[in-house]
Design an enzyme around this catalytic site. Structure first.
Site, PDB file in Angstrom:
ATOM      1  N   LYS A 212       2.203   3.770  10.059  1.00  6.88           N
ATOM      2  CA  LYS A 212       3.640   4.149  10.819  1.00  6.88           C
ATOM      3  C   LYS A 212       3.445   5.455  11.430  1.00  6.88           C
ATOM      4  O   LYS A 212       3.615   6.059  12.590  1.00  6.88           O
ATOM      5  CB  LYS A 212       4.759   3.831  10.234  1.00  6.88           C
ATOM      6  CG  LYS A 212       5.959   3.915  10.929  1.00  6.88           C
ATOM      7  CD  LYS A 212       7.242   3.798  10.090  1.00  6.88           C
ATOM      8  CE  LYS A 212       8.280   4.633  10.922  1.00  6.88           C
ATOM      9  NZ  LYS A 212       9.653   4.325  10.726  1.00  6.88           N
ATOM     10  N   GLU A 218      -4.460   8.247   2.441  1.00 11.65           N
ATOM     11  CA  GLU A 218      -5.137   7.225   2.284  1.00 11.65           C
ATOM     12  C   GLU A 218      -5.755   6.416   3.477  1.00 11.65           C
ATOM     13  O   GLU A 218      -7.097   6.092   3.578  1.00 11.65           O
ATOM     14  CB  GLU A 218      -4.465   6.187   1.434  1.00 11.65           C
ATOM     15  CG  GLU A 218      -4.116   6.568  -0.040  1.00 11.65           C
ATOM     16  CD  GLU A 218      -2.825   7.248  -0.093  1.00 11.65           C
ATOM     17  OE1 GLU A 218      -2.156   7.853   1.144  1.00 11.65           O
ATOM     18  OE2 GLU A 218      -2.016   7.203  -0.943  1.00 11.65           O
ATOM     19  N   GLY A 272       8.575   1.114   6.862  1.00 14.24           N
ATOM     20  CA  GLY A 272       7.334   0.259   6.330  1.00 14.24           C
ATOM     21  C   GLY A 272       7.418  -0.794   5.768  1.00 14.24           C
ATOM     22  O   GLY A 272       6.945  -1.643   5.957  1.00 14.24           O
ATOM     23  N   ARG A 273       8.182  -0.870   4.657  1.00  5.34           N
ATOM     24  CA  ARG A 273       8.581  -1.898   3.867  1.00  5.34           C
ATOM     25  C   ARG A 273       9.144  -3.047   4.741  1.00  5.34           C
ATOM     26  O   ARG A 273       9.179  -4.371   3.834  1.00  5.34           O
ATOM     27  CB  ARG A 273       9.075  -1.771   2.599  1.00  5.34           C
ATOM     28  CG  ARG A 273      10.392  -0.830   2.665  1.00  5.34           C
ATOM     29  CD  ARG A 273      10.783  -0.234   1.288  1.00  5.34           C
ATOM     30  NE  ARG A 273      11.964   0.421   1.397  1.00  5.34           N
ATOM     31  CZ  ARG A 273      12.041   1.906   1.778  1.00  5.34           C
ATOM     32  NH1 ARG A 273      11.109   2.239   2.140  1.00  5.34           N
ATOM     33  NH2 ARG A 273      13.410   2.444   1.720  1.00  5.34           N
ATOM     34  N   GLU A 358      11.218   0.759  -3.738  1.00  4.46           N
ATOM     35  CA  GLU A 358      11.230   1.845  -2.640  1.00  4.46           C
ATOM     36  C   GLU A 358      12.749   2.045  -2.289  1.00  4.46           C
ATOM     37  O   GLU A 358      12.897   2.988  -1.701  1.00  4.46           O
ATOM     38  CB  GLU A 358      10.228   1.745  -1.883  1.00  4.46           C
ATOM     39  CG  GLU A 358       9.762   3.107  -1.192  1.00  4.46           C
ATOM     40  CD  GLU A 358       8.651   3.199  -0.286  1.00  4.46           C
ATOM     41  OE1 GLU A 358       7.742   3.977  -0.565  1.00  4.46           O
ATOM     42  OE2 GLU A 358       8.339   2.263   0.506  1.00  4.46           O
ATOM     43  N   HIS A 389       0.957 -17.628 -20.426  1.00  2.00           N
ATOM     44  CA  HIS A 389       0.124 -17.293 -21.614  1.00  2.00           C
ATOM     45  C   HIS A 389       0.033 -15.668 -21.588  1.00  2.00           C
ATOM     46  O   HIS A 389      -0.623 -15.255 -22.468  1.00  2.00           O
ATOM     47  CB  HIS A 389      -1.192 -17.897 -21.288  1.00  2.00           C
ATOM     48  CG  HIS A 389      -1.098 -19.341 -21.135  1.00  2.00           C
ATOM     49  ND1 HIS A 389      -1.184 -20.146 -22.285  1.00  2.00           N
ATOM     50  CD2 HIS A 389      -0.611 -20.273 -19.975  1.00  2.00           C
ATOM     51  CE1 HIS A 389      -0.974 -21.429 -21.814  1.00  2.00           C
ATOM     52  NE2 HIS A 389      -0.873 -21.325 -20.492  1.00  2.00           N
ATOM     53  N   LYS A 517       3.333  13.323  -2.819  1.00  2.00           N
ATOM     54  CA  LYS A 517       2.279  13.487  -1.685  1.00  2.00           C
ATOM     55  C   LYS A 517       1.757  14.966  -1.485  1.00  2.00           C
ATOM     56  O   LYS A 517       0.930  15.315  -1.455  1.00  2.00           O
ATOM     57  CB  LYS A 517       2.875  12.858  -0.266  1.00  2.00           C
ATOM     58  CG  LYS A 517       2.850  11.548  -0.262  1.00  2.00           C
ATOM     59  CD  LYS A 517       3.176  11.014   1.194  1.00  2.00           C
ATOM     60  CE  LYS A 517       3.694   9.732   1.046  1.00  2.00           C
ATOM     61  NZ  LYS A 517       4.434   9.433   2.432  1.00  2.00           N
TER      62      LYS A 517
HETATM   63  O1  F6P Z   1       4.740   5.426   0.154  1.00  2.85           O
HETATM   64  C1  F6P Z   1       5.661   6.041   1.041  1.00  2.85           C
HETATM   65  C2  F6P Z   1       5.287   5.204   2.524  1.00  2.85           C
HETATM   66  O2  F6P Z   1       5.881   6.113   3.427  1.00  2.85           O
HETATM   67  C3  F6P Z   1       5.803   3.911   2.448  1.00  2.85           C
HETATM   68  O3  F6P Z   1       7.104   3.618   2.801  1.00  2.85           O
HETATM   69  C4  F6P Z   1       4.991   3.571   3.610  1.00  2.85           C
HETATM   70  O4  F6P Z   1       5.004   1.930   3.761  1.00  2.85           O
HETATM   71  C5  F6P Z   1       3.870   3.942   3.232  1.00  2.85           C
HETATM   72  O5  F6P Z   1       3.921   5.128   2.760  1.00  2.85           O
HETATM   73  C6  F6P Z   1       2.823   4.173   4.519  1.00  2.85           C
HETATM   74  O6  F6P Z   1       3.224   4.816   5.522  1.00  2.85           O
HETATM   75  P1  F6P Z   1       2.514   4.931   6.902  1.00  2.85           P
HETATM   76  O7  F6P Z   1       2.568   3.447   7.424  1.00  2.85           O
HETATM   77  O8  F6P Z   1       3.022   5.849   7.623  1.00  2.85           O
HETATM   78  O9  F6P Z   1       0.870   5.306   6.685  1.00  2.85           O
END
Ligand code: F6P
Length: 555
Positions: A212, A218, A272-273, A358, A389, A517
């Site tokens: 987003k 990452e 995002g979620r 979240e 189990h 972060k």
């Molecule tokens: O972990 C925080 C967060 O902002 C989430 O809410 C989001 O889904 C994720 O990082 C990834 O963010 P982006 O889509 O901006 O890479």
């Protein structure tokens, strides 16, 4: 920022809410779950219902119709209905980010009754662009840099840009829906990307960079690693045909080197979620087909309709949301287990962890004032029967009662003999056992009857006794498909919203992840030795960990 938008009308104070919930719970606790069934032969029919393609049984809860009436009255007095109306009207319920949260408007796009003239043009444009991309890739109009049709799709994204498409692709895998193979790279751990790249063919692999913000560490690192690998593998500098992006920041994706016509823009307000319904479902549409993606939306839309049309007392997501709040605030329950008895829903617990934790992991209200009660608890679980189990021991005899969701499909995509029947026997047997338990006296009697000495039987019975009286919900679907999965995800979204709105929190922001972060970014230079090793701001524990890392690099 408009701090008052998400605030439920303060008709009922926190204290009154808490007091009423506790009084209700105290009364309800006098009647064990099992005896509620003895008291009311119609209980199961009364406390269950159809929700689009789902059947939801909430009869094994500390509930009756009077309790539901009281919980819904509390919800009403906290402005739940107004909040739902505001959500659908596109009000900026995400007040700290000044954004709306109109997720029903996404699902409406795929519904049969949707009138194109009433569609939000930005939403319609997003889906049109998505469909065009999918068609171009499926038809071979868009090919790899060596002119071959794509065979593999690697979704590079994390959090909401990963969990949703990963869950849906896994759920629909083996349903013969598409020819593209999905892969998912989220974690920055270099092993993830290395291991994926070892299995995919460079010439025919498409990378969907889903972010987003297009600023997530990452995702950017993994996308860069993919590009470097492609350039080396294909022996060419320009590998841009292998990349598409999904983002709310198309300019950032372009600056990263992704071609404009391969960027799917998603409106900024989509969180995002909650984004699997949007262009962030691209990997689903590519690998399971556009029809399956639309069926997912349709399943969610069925739940939208239910929530909009049913009074709170008959509104299944609201009842489940109010139960979450009730158990959390009045019964002191701190976690909930999600137990899919369906292998292809094994990722549901981790999807719901982000969705709930979240969203509802908050300690202030939407207006910034402190909360006077606990909010979201811990969500956890794994697929049945594996969990039986493992941690089911704690569910049955541990010191804490933990409400459980059992989720199952009535028939399997992969039947073998009576295995699926056995799976359901386990599923239904677990909720029954959690509720019924077994007394030490009964166990002792059975042991003595089987020939054990009275003393030994009495002692062993203490260990074998099961308290029972532990609540659960069971959610069934005929056969796992895109539509039932869409309904399931939407059910959980609304359940979360219901509890969050009654708590008065903003479930749409996630400021708590930001500081971590920033600190990890600043520690990058410390780890590489580019900053003052004797940084007085660092505690001795962190300094010692950093020193160990640096030493390991020098060995
Ligand atoms: O972990 C925080 C967060 O902002 C989430 O809410 C989001 O889904 C994720 O990082 C990834 O963010 P982006 O889509 O901006 O890479």
């Amino acid at each position: 920022m408009s701090p008052t938008v998400n605030q439920a009308p303060a008709l009922l104070s926190d204290l009154d809410l808490q007091t009423t919930l506790r009084a209700l719970a105290k009364k309800a606790a006098n009647t064990p779950l099992q005896s509620r069934f003895n008291l009311d032969p119609n209980r199961a029919a009364t406390l269950s219902g159809e929700l689009g393609p789902l059947f939801v049984d909430y009869a094994k809860h500390h509930l009756d119709t009077d309790i539901i009436t009281s919980l819904c009255e509390l919800a009403r007095q906290r402005g739940l209905e107004q909040q739902f109306n505001a959500l659908r009207a596109g009000a900026k319920l995400n007040n700290t980010e000044d954004r709306s949260a109109n997720y029903p408007s996404l699902r409406r796009w795929a519904s049969d009754g949707a009138n194109p003239s009433q569609q939000d043009p930005a939403i319609a444009a997003m889906y049109e662009a998505m469909e065009n991309l999918v068609t171009a890739i499926h038809s071979g109009a868009h090919r790899s840099s060596t002119g071959k049709a794509f065979t593999d799709v690697v979704n590079i994204g994390i959090g909401g840009s990963d969990f949703g498409p990963r869950l849906v692709c896994d759920a629909l895998a083996n349903q013969g829906l598409g020819s593209l193979r999905p892969h998912f790279a989220a974690n920055i751990d270099p092993s993830v990307m290395t291991e994926i790249l070892a299995t995919v063919p460079a010439e025919t692999t498409l990378f969907v960079v889903a972010s987003k913000s297009f600023g997530t560490q990452e995702t950017r690192c993994n996308a860069q690693a993919a590009r470097t690998w492609l350039q080396a593998s294909l022996g060419r500098e320009d590998v841009s045909d292998h990349f598409v992006a999904v983002s709310s920041k198309p300019e950032a994706a372009m600056a990263f080197g992704i071609r404009e016509q391969y960027i799917l823009a998603v409106p900024e307000w989509v969180g995002g979620r909650f984004s699997v319904w949007s262009g962030f479902g691209l990997t689903v549409a590519l690998c399971a087909g556009m029809n399956s993606f639309c069926a997912l939306l349709k399943g969610g839309y069925a739940v939208d309709q239910h929530v909009e049309q049913q009074p709170l007392e008959k509104n299944i997501p609201v009842i489940l949301g109010m139960l979450d709040l009730w158990y959390r605030n009045a019964w002191g329950m701190t976690s909930q287990a999600v137990l899919p008895y369906e292998h292809h829903l094994k990722l549901l617990p981790i999807y719901l962890q982000q969705l709930f934790m979240e969203s509802a992991g908050k300690s202030v209200k939407a207006d910034g004032s402190p909360l006077n009660n606990a909010t979201g608890g811990v969500i956890w679980g794994t697929e049945g029967t594996n969990g039986q189990h493992s941690f089911h021991q704690l569910l049955h005899q541990g010191s804490d009662a933990i409400p459980c969701d059992f989720i199952a499909s009535l028939s399997s995509h992969n039947p073998i003999g009576e295995q699926h029947q056995a799976l359901l026997a386990n599923c239904f047997g677990q909720s029954l056992t959690l509720m019924q338990g077994q007394t030490a006296a009964d166990i002792e009697g059975n042991l003595v009857a089987s020939g054990m000495k009275a003393d030994a039987a009495a002692q062993l019975a203490q260990h074998k006794a099961m308290p029972g009286n532990r609540p659960s919900t069971t959610i069934l679907m005929n056969k796992l498909d895109a539509e039932s999965l869409g309904a399931l995800i939407a059910l959980y979204e609304y359940r979360l919203f219901a509890a969050s709105f009654v708590w008065g929190i903003n479930p749409f922001d996630q400021w708590g992840v930001e500081l971590g972060k920033q600190i990890s970014q600043s520690l990058m230079s410390t780890l590489s030795g580019n900053s003052d090793d004797n940084n007085p701001a660092l505690d001795s524990s962190t300094a010692q960990l950093i020193a160990r890392y640096q030493q390991a690099q020098n060995n």
